[in-house]
Motif scaffolding. Structure first.
Motif, PDB file in Angstrom:
ATOM      1  N   THR A 122     -28.390 -39.112  42.352  1.00 34.91           N
ATOM      2  CA  THR A 122     -29.161 -38.644  43.497  1.00 34.91           C
ATOM      3  C   THR A 122     -28.353 -37.562  44.194  1.00 34.91           C
ATOM      4  OG1 THR A 122     -30.217 -40.791  43.760  1.00 34.91           O
ATOM      5  CG2 THR A 122     -30.292 -39.309  45.647  1.00 34.91           C
ATOM      6  N   PHE A 123     -28.912 -36.378  44.279  1.00 38.35           N
ATOM      7  CA  PHE A 123     -28.150 -35.228  44.748  1.00 38.35           C
ATOM      8  C   PHE A 123     -27.828 -35.361  46.234  1.00 38.35           C
ATOM      9  CE2 PHE A 123     -27.910 -30.836  46.370  1.00 38.35           C
ATOM     10  CZ  PHE A 123     -26.814 -30.416  45.644  1.00 38.35           C
ATOM     11  N   ARG A 124     -26.552 -35.217  46.550  1.00 41.75           N
ATOM     12  CA  ARG A 124     -26.049 -35.220  47.917  1.00 41.75           C
ATOM     13  C   ARG A 124     -25.069 -34.052  48.085  1.00 41.75           C
ATOM     14  NH1 ARG A 124     -29.827 -37.922  48.391  1.00 41.75           N
ATOM     15  NH2 ARG A 124     -30.010 -40.062  49.184  1.00 41.75           N
ATOM     16  N   THR A 125     -24.503 -33.949  49.258  1.00 42.30           N
ATOM     17  CA  THR A 125     -23.634 -32.807  49.557  1.00 42.30           C
ATOM     18  C   THR A 125     -22.399 -32.793  48.674  1.00 42.30           C
ATOM     19  OG1 THR A 125     -24.411 -32.850  51.845  1.00 42.30           O
ATOM     20  CG2 THR A 125     -22.395 -31.630  51.392  1.00 42.30           C
ATOM     21  N   SER A 126     -21.783 -33.943  48.453  1.00 41.22           N
ATOM     22  CA  SER A 126     -20.536 -34.018  47.687  1.00 41.22           C
ATOM     23  C   SER A 126     -20.733 -34.558  46.279  1.00 41.22           C
ATOM     24  CB  SER A 126     -19.535 -34.907  48.434  1.00 41.22           C
ATOM     25  OG  SER A 126     -20.072 -36.212  48.616  1.00 41.22           O
ATOM     26  N   THR A 127     -21.930 -34.410  45.725  1.00 39.12           N
ATOM     27  CA  THR A 127     -22.192 -34.975  44.398  1.00 39.12           C
ATOM     28  C   THR A 127     -21.339 -34.310  43.329  1.00 39.12           C
ATOM     29  OG1 THR A 127     -24.461 -35.535  45.012  1.00 39.12           O
ATOM     30  CG2 THR A 127     -23.964 -35.373  42.673  1.00 39.12           C
ATOM     31  N   PHE A 128     -21.275 -32.991  43.328  1.00 37.88           N
ATOM     32  CA  PHE A 128     -20.545 -32.258  42.296  1.00 37.88           C
ATOM     33  C   PHE A 128     -19.326 -31.535  42.843  1.00 37.88           C
ATOM     34  CE2 PHE A 128     -24.852 -31.879  40.047  1.00 37.88           C
ATOM     35  CZ  PHE A 128     -24.625 -33.046  39.355  1.00 37.88           C
ATOM     36  N   THR A 129     -18.904 -31.876  44.046  1.00 37.07           N
ATOM     37  CA  THR A 129     -17.746 -31.195  44.626  1.00 37.07           C
ATOM     38  C   THR A 129     -16.556 -32.118  44.844  1.00 37.07           C
ATOM     39  OG1 THR A 129     -18.693 -31.559  46.839  1.00 37.07           O
ATOM     40  CG2 THR A 129     -19.162 -29.451  45.763  1.00 37.07           C
ATOM     41  N   LYS A 130     -16.748 -33.418  44.854  1.00 38.22           N
ATOM     42  CA  LYS A 130     -15.643 -34.342  45.066  1.00 38.22           C
ATOM     43  C   LYS A 130     -14.837 -34.463  43.779  1.00 38.22           C
ATOM     44  CE  LYS A 130     -14.776 -38.656  47.481  1.00 38.22           C
ATOM     45  NZ  LYS A 130     -15.385 -39.855  48.109  1.00 38.22           N
ATOM     46  N   PRO A 131     -13.531 -34.234  43.813  1.00 34.93           N
ATOM     47  CA  PRO A 131     -12.732 -34.263  42.573  1.00 34.93           C
ATOM     48  C   PRO A 131     -12.750 -35.611  41.869  1.00 34.93           C
ATOM     49  CG  PRO A 131     -11.528 -33.170  44.339  1.00 34.93           C
ATOM     50  CD  PRO A 131     -12.729 -33.793  44.972  1.00 34.93           C
ATOM     51  N   ALA A 132     -12.788 -36.720  42.612  1.00 36.26           N
ATOM     52  CA  ALA A 132     -12.774 -38.034  41.964  1.00 36.26           C
ATOM     53  C   ALA A 132     -14.041 -38.247  41.133  1.00 36.26           C
ATOM     54  CB  ALA A 132     -12.643 -39.135  43.018  1.00 36.26           C
ATOM     55  N   ARG A 133     -15.161 -37.774  41.612  1.00 32.25           N
ATOM     56  CA  ARG A 133     -16.402 -37.943  40.862  1.00 32.25           C
ATOM     57  C   ARG A 133     -16.433 -37.045  39.634  1.00 32.25           C
ATOM     58  NH1 ARG A 133     -20.375 -38.196  46.164  1.00 32.25           N
ATOM     59  NH2 ARG A 133     -19.721 -40.273  46.832  1.00 32.25           N
ATOM     60  N   LEU A 134     -15.923 -35.849  39.749  1.00 29.83           N
ATOM     61  CA  LEU A 134     -15.863 -34.980  38.578  1.00 29.83           C
ATOM     62  C   LEU A 134     -14.921 -35.540  37.523  1.00 29.83           C
ATOM     63  CD1 LEU A 134     -15.812 -31.451  40.264  1.00 29.83           C
ATOM     64  CD2 LEU A 134     -17.738 -32.612  39.176  1.00 29.83           C
ATOM     65  N   ALA A 135     -13.824 -36.126  37.960  1.00 33.50           N
ATOM     66  CA  ALA A 135     -12.905 -36.750  37.002  1.00 33.50           C
ATOM     67  C   ALA A 135     -13.554 -37.945  36.316  1.00 33.50           C
ATOM     68  CB  ALA A 135     -11.623 -37.177  37.717  1.00 33.50           C
ATOM     69  N   ALA A 136     -14.348 -38.704  37.062  1.00 37.22           N
ATOM     70  CA  ALA A 136     -15.051 -39.835  36.454  1.00 37.22           C
ATOM     71  C   ALA A 136     -16.097 -39.365  35.453  1.00 37.22           C
ATOM     72  CB  ALA A 136     -15.703 -40.678  37.543  1.00 37.22           C
ATOM     73  N   LEU A 137     -16.754 -38.253  35.738  1.00 38.75           N
ATOM     74  CA  LEU A 137     -17.727 -37.719  34.779  1.00 38.75           C
ATOM     75  C   LEU A 137     -17.052 -37.295  33.483  1.00 38.75           C
ATOM     76  CD1 LEU A 137     -20.258 -35.564  36.849  1.00 38.75           C
ATOM     77  CD2 LEU A 137     -20.636 -37.747  35.707  1.00 38.75           C
ATOM     78  N   ASP A 138     -15.855 -36.764  33.583  1.00 40.13           N
ATOM     79  CA  ASP A 138     -15.127 -36.382  32.370  1.00 40.13           C
ATOM     80  C   ASP A 138     -14.807 -37.595  31.508  1.00 40.13           C
ATOM     81  OD1 ASP A 138     -15.190 -33.760  33.163  1.00 40.13           O
ATOM     82  OD2 ASP A 138     -13.226 -33.811  34.129  1.00 40.13           O
TER      83      ASP A 138
END
Length: 531
Positions: A122-138
């Motif tokens: 669900t798109f929010r302000t920090s969906t694709f900008t928070k480093p921890a979430r991007l690392a988890a996606l990797d």
């Protein structure tokens, strides 16, 4: 179960979508990915892994049970069988899978593909900008097969008008997506003045939706994604003239799909989607579209669209509704390989998406042989050019719901796809003219049989023993009054008789062979005595 593995995580495994990713256990997922990569190499075993390449007995398996805290060889044989294990994991609820991954390392590795196969964002302000979430996606994006991207319409997504801070006048700007990271030399919104005004007056959600590099970075993790679902609920037709953050996010989403190598993607679902969303998702006429954009979407084989209809769909002066034109323009991007098409109007009934345009169907030109000489001289040839009707050369299944159309339109669509179409589902369809018998005639074969009966050729067989009838005696030439004055009169029968006495080409060939008949008999008599 050791309690030290229960750590707070920004990801929540959810059957119900949370405000961010639906995922779990980032700590154990990191070791799971590393173990999976090491196991594929086969060089050495990590903690919790069991070598299954060689044949082992139950006693041999029992010797390595300490790795998974199990002393039963039977359980190990069941767990190491891929078919049994995958079937077992497919019946476990998602929340239990999350707890199972915390039991040991091997459970974490084996259960990860089943747990992260379906991911909801669900798109929010920090969906694709928070480093921890991007690392988890990797770490987890490799397992994702189905991605659900939710962009709800809320009061926070509507954008206020831009106002000049000095004069108070309303400003307008043309949005151009930037693939590169913005810098001082290349501002994000074109020029420094516009960038400063937008940064001050528009909310942070807008800037997150226009962050195209972040979308591209996030979607690069979904290498094995096969199905993409885009959902934009909460659309209000009365606000269709206002700027919305959802539209800018759709542009970034489309560019992210086009810029990544998502070769496994073959299914797209837009449910629900507002009419303007088709414009921003179109790879040909959308913002930031390039000549290479259409090639990525042309690989889609399964398409499902639930389109919100506007109240009182009226046709403009050219005869076709604007929504239908936009829909057909969007569907043309999938004509090459589309095999399944499911379409539904949300709200009021709408036209058939694959209908033929009235402009292309009406051609005023008539065949020259059917016109009178005066009409051919006075009336010029008139042609009304229109869009080419939709045609999907590989379409096998077509389903429509909540549609109002005529029997002629359904019949024309079925007739053009009768060679490949295997299933046609018409749900809640209202016919404006004609009958269902006429609409389904190309598929039932009644029209084909009727046309065959009218144009059938019946051959006449003649017996070879039947003697040919004797020809009547040719008519004799008679003298007429014109002969006395020196003019000759010739009847058609006399002319035909004169032509009959002249040898034809075939007769000359036969006569030529007849002259050499003796030589042939002497030369071939020994070989073929029946000559």
């Amino acid at each position: 179960m050791n309690s030290r593995y229960h750590q707070p995580s920004p990801f929540v495994l959810a059957e119900k979508p949370s405000s961010s990713f639906s995922s779990v256990s980032t700590t154990s997922a990191a070791s799971a990915t590393s173990a999976a990569s090491s196991r594929s190499a086969g060089s050495k075993l990590l903690f919790g892994e069991i070598d299954t390449s060689s044949d082992r007995s139950s006693q041999t398996y029992a010797s390595v049970c300490s790795f998974v805290q199990c002393d039963s060889g039977t359980v190990l044989k069941f767990w190491l069988d891929d078919k049994c294990r995958d079937t077992f994991l497919s019946h476990i609820p998602k929340r239990d899978l999350a707890s199972l991954r915390l039991a040991c390392h091997d459970f974490s590795v084996r259960a990860a593909p089943a747990l992260f196969e379906d991911l909801s964002i669900t798109f929010r302000t920090s969906t694709f900008t928070k480093p921890a979430r991007l690392a988890a996606l990797d770490r987890l994006g490799f397992y994702v097969k189905t991605l659900s991207f939710n962009l709800p319409h809320t009061p926070e997504t509507f954008l206020p008008p831009l106002v000049d801070p000095e004069t108070g006048a309303e400003l307008s700007f043309t949005y151009t997506p930037h693939i590169e990271t913005p810098s001082a030399r290349c501002p994000k919104y074109g020029d420094p003045g516009t960038t400063e005004i937008l940064s001050r007056q528009y909310p942070a959600l807008f800037h997150a939706a226009t962050n195209v590099p972040a979308f591209i970075r996030a979607f690069s993790a979904f290498l094995n994604m096969q199905r993409l679902t885009v959902s934009c609920p909460g659309y209000d037709p009365s606000t269709r003239q206002r700027r919305n953050v959802v539209d800018f996010a759709l542009i970034s989403l489309r560019i992210a799909v086009e810029r990544n190598c998502l070769n496994a993607l073959d299914s797209l679902k837009l449910s629900p989607i507002h009419p303007g969303g088709l414009l921003y998702l179109s790879p040909r006429i959308g913002y930031g579209a390039t000549p290479r954009s259409a090639s990525r979407w042309a690989r889609i084989r399964h398409l499902n669209i639930h389109l919100d209809s506007l109240p009182k769909i009226t046709a403009p002066a050219d005869g076709e509704p604007d929504i239908l034109k936009l829909l057909q323009t969007y569907l043309r991007n999938f004509q090459a390989n589309l095999s399944t098409l499911d379409f539904r109007w949300n709200g009021e009934k709408g036209p058939l998406p694959g209908r033929q345009s009235s402009m292309s169907a009406s051609v005023t030109e008539q065949h020259p042989a059917r016109r009178s000489p005066s009409t051919q001289a006075q009336r010029p040839v008139e042609r009304r050019k229109g869009p080419i009707p939709l045609w999907f050369p590989k379409l096998k299944r077509f389903e429509v719901d909540n549609v109002t159309t005529s029997a002629t339109q359904i019949s024309g669509f079925a007739q053009s796809h009768r060679r490949t179409l295997q299933e046609l589902n018409l749900e809640n369809v209202e016919l404006t003219s004609g009958t269902w018998h006429d609409a389904l005639a190309p598929l039932t074969g009644s029209a084909r049989r009727r046309r065959h009966e009218e144009t059938a050729d019946i051959p006449i067989m003649l017996s070879p023993t039947t003697a040919a009838p004797a020809l009547p005696a040719p008519m004799q030439r008679v003298a007429v009054a014109g002969e006395a004055s020196g003019r000759r009169s010739l009847r058609f029968s006399s002319w035909l008789a004169a032509k009959r006495h002249k040898p034809a080409g075939a007769r000359k060939v036969r006569e030529g062979f007849g002259g050499c008949e003796g030589h042939f008999k002497k030369a071939l008599g020994g070989l073929m005595p029946w000559i």
